[in-house]
Motif scaffolding. Structure first.
Motif, PDB file in Angstrom:
ATOM      1  N   GLY A 148     -14.929 -10.879  -9.250  1.00  0.00           N
ATOM      2  CA  GLY A 148     -14.596 -11.905  -8.269  1.00  0.00           C
ATOM      3  C   GLY A 148     -13.384 -12.746  -8.596  1.00  0.00           C
ATOM      4  O   GLY A 148     -13.037 -13.643  -7.831  1.00  0.00           O
ATOM      5  N   ASP A 149     -12.713 -12.497  -9.716  1.00  0.00           N
ATOM      6  CA  ASP A 149     -11.534 -13.280 -10.092  1.00  0.00           C
ATOM      7  C   ASP A 149     -10.310 -12.723  -9.356  1.00  0.00           C
ATOM      8  O   ASP A 149      -9.849 -11.623  -9.670  1.00  0.00           O
ATOM      9  N   VAL A 154      -4.201  -9.130 -10.303  1.00  0.00           N
ATOM     10  CA  VAL A 154      -2.770  -9.457 -10.332  1.00  0.00           C
ATOM     11  C   VAL A 154      -2.246  -9.358 -11.761  1.00  0.00           C
ATOM     12  O   VAL A 154      -1.195  -8.755 -12.019  1.00  0.00           O
ATOM     13  N   ARG A 155      -2.981  -9.939 -12.710  1.00  0.00           N
ATOM     14  CA  ARG A 155      -2.556  -9.887 -14.112  1.00  0.00           C
ATOM     15  C   ARG A 155      -2.535  -8.449 -14.622  1.00  0.00           C
ATOM     16  O   ARG A 155      -1.635  -8.054 -15.374  1.00  0.00           O
ATOM     17  N   TRP A 156      -3.509  -7.655 -14.210  1.00  0.00           N
ATOM     18  CA  TRP A 156      -3.557  -6.264 -14.655  1.00  0.00           C
ATOM     19  C   TRP A 156      -2.414  -5.460 -14.039  1.00  0.00           C
ATOM     20  O   TRP A 156      -1.812  -4.616 -14.703  1.00  0.00           O
ATOM     21  N   PHE A 182      -2.203 -11.501  -1.596  1.00  0.00           N
ATOM     22  CA  PHE A 182      -2.035 -10.721  -2.820  1.00  0.00           C
ATOM     23  C   PHE A 182      -0.558 -10.629  -3.199  1.00  0.00           C
ATOM     24  O   PHE A 182      -0.190 -10.827  -4.370  1.00  0.00           O
ATOM     25  N   ARG A 183       0.290 -10.367  -2.229  1.00  0.00           N
ATOM     26  CA  ARG A 183       1.726 -10.269  -2.498  1.00  0.00           C
ATOM     27  C   ARG A 183       2.269 -11.581  -3.035  1.00  0.00           C
ATOM     28  O   ARG A 183       3.060 -11.591  -3.993  1.00  0.00           O
ATOM     29  N   ASP A 184       1.826 -12.696  -2.463  1.00  0.00           N
ATOM     30  CA  ASP A 184       2.278 -14.005  -2.944  1.00  0.00           C
ATOM     31  C   ASP A 184       1.836 -14.250  -4.386  1.00  0.00           C
ATOM     32  O   ASP A 184       2.608 -14.780  -5.209  1.00  0.00           O
ATOM     33  N   ARG A 185       0.597 -13.886  -4.707  1.00  0.00           N
ATOM     34  CA  ARG A 185       0.108 -14.062  -6.080  1.00  0.00           C
ATOM     35  C   ARG A 185       0.901 -13.198  -7.054  1.00  0.00           C
ATOM     36  O   ARG A 185       1.212 -13.621  -8.175  1.00  0.00           O
ATOM     37  N   GLY A 190       5.307 -13.111 -11.326  1.00  0.00           N
ATOM     38  CA  GLY A 190       6.532 -12.511 -11.833  1.00  0.00           C
ATOM     39  C   GLY A 190       6.673 -11.026 -11.553  1.00  0.00           C
ATOM     40  O   GLY A 190       7.579 -10.370 -12.073  1.00  0.00           O
ATOM     41  N   ILE A 191       5.789 -10.479 -10.735  1.00  0.00           N
ATOM     42  CA  ILE A 191       5.867  -9.059 -10.385  1.00  0.00           C
ATOM     43  C   ILE A 191       6.943  -8.878  -9.315  1.00  0.00           C
ATOM     44  O   ILE A 191       6.833  -9.428  -8.222  1.00  0.00           O
ATOM     45  N   GLU A 192       7.959  -8.110  -9.624  1.00  0.00           N
ATOM     46  CA  GLU A 192       9.060  -7.911  -8.689  1.00  0.00           C
ATOM     47  C   GLU A 192       9.116  -6.493  -8.128  1.00  0.00           C
ATOM     48  O   GLU A 192       9.872  -6.218  -7.197  1.00  0.00           O
ATOM     49  N   GLY A 193       8.319  -5.580  -8.674  1.00  0.00           N
ATOM     50  CA  GLY A 193       8.337  -4.196  -8.211  1.00  0.00           C
ATOM     51  C   GLY A 193       7.759  -4.051  -6.818  1.00  0.00           C
ATOM     52  O   GLY A 193       7.001  -4.912  -6.346  1.00  0.00           O
ATOM     53  N   PRO A 194       8.108  -2.967  -6.126  1.00  0.00           N
ATOM     54  CA  PRO A 194       7.608  -2.731  -4.762  1.00  0.00           C
ATOM     55  C   PRO A 194       6.083  -2.581  -4.737  1.00  0.00           C
ATOM     56  O   PRO A 194       5.499  -1.926  -5.605  1.00  0.00           O
TER      57      PRO A 194
END
Length: 289
Positions: A148-149, A154-156, A182-185, A190-194
């Motif tokens: 539920g986190d 996102v971190r993974w 999800f995209r905003d998170r 710092g995720i910049e990949g597609p």
């Protein structure tokens, strides 16, 4: 609004009937000139050989850019990298690198004693070969193991990109806001990949509903009610098409340029939705075969 770039996911066939269905799906969708198509693994790596055969045949006979799924399940590191090498030798330049689902009957994933422990180890090893563009999975709704986190996935995903992923494909979802959150998170992390949204045209609502429950994908009450009413009126297919087109258009309105369709080896609905979005055949079958 210009037409999106599209890609499609196929399943490897387990029977003669399924084989006919796969090749008809490829025949119908190949003229749309997808940026790539992917071929899945069965749970526990059960279709490993079938996946390899389907990938190489599609690439050779239809001229499509094929991405083969590769998982960590039930194989040593050496065996997994040997499979990857066989893809490279067959001219395959893209892989979808996944941890994979547990084998049938298993409650949780257990790595092979000599295998990759998780998707990040697999991604890193494949990146080191220098032979592949690597796509990975992403979960806009919390993965069942994320407890539920909403930030766990996102971190993974951030770790997957650091390990060498080139792009991510999401699990399917029902509402555009799910993807936008999800995209905003991801961007905040710092995720910049597609990140490509995974789109599931609903061929059978009860089947999709059960699948969503197994994947931990929340089912909105309004959607359940809409399909119940549509079933009573005999307009499920019409509703499915309307909802999927609306979902895609809302994603595109917010900057999404690539859509990945889970076809379930049933091409008609995906083809019709693509047509409504402005994606039309660019050549005859003879030109792409």
């Amino acid at each position: 609004m210009s037409a999106p770039r599209v890609s499609f996911e196929f399943f490897p066939p387990r029977s003669l009937e399924a084989s006919f269905r796969l090749w008809e799906t490829v025949r119908v969708l190949a003229p749309l000139k997808p940026t790539f198509v992917s071929v899945t693994y069965g749970a526990g790596g059960t279709t490993r050989k079938l996946t390899h055969e389907a990938v190489t045949t599609i690439g050779k006979n239809y001229g499509l850019n094929v991405a083969a799924h590769l998982t960590c399940v039930d194989a040593s590191r050496a065996e997994t990298l040997e499979i990857a090498q066989s893809y490279a030798e067959a001219g395959v330049t893209e892989l979808v690198a996944l941890r994979g689902d547990p084998p049938k009957g298993a409650d949780r994933f257990e790595p092979h004693p000599d295998g990759f422990r998780d998707s990040c180890e697999l991604i890193s090893a494949l990146k080191d070969t220098g032979k592949f563009t690597l796509r990975v999975g992403a979960y806009p709704d919390p993965h069942p193991e994320a407890k539920g986190d909403p930030m766990a996935d996102v971190r993974w995903l951030a770790q997957k990109f650091r390990a060498g992923a080139d792009s991510a494909i999401t699990q399917f979802f029902f509402e555009p806001e799910t993807f936008f959150r999800f995209r905003d998170r991801c961007r905040a992390e710092g995720i910049e990949g597609p990140i490509l949204p995974g789109i599931l045209p609903i061929e059978n609502w009860q089947g999709v509903r059960k699948f969503a429950q197994r994947c931990g994908t929340p089912v909105p009450a309004w959607l359940d009610e809409a399909f119940t009413k549509a079933g009573e009126e005999g307009r499920e297919e019409e509703l499915s098409k309307e909802l999927c087109i609306k979902l895609c258009e809302e994603l595109m309105a917010e900057g999404v340029e690539d859509l990945h369709f889970y076809t379930l080896n049933k091409p008609t609905l995906s083809r019709d939705i693509c047509a409504a979005l402005g994606v039309h055949p660019q050549a005859s079958l003879e030109d792409v075969a």
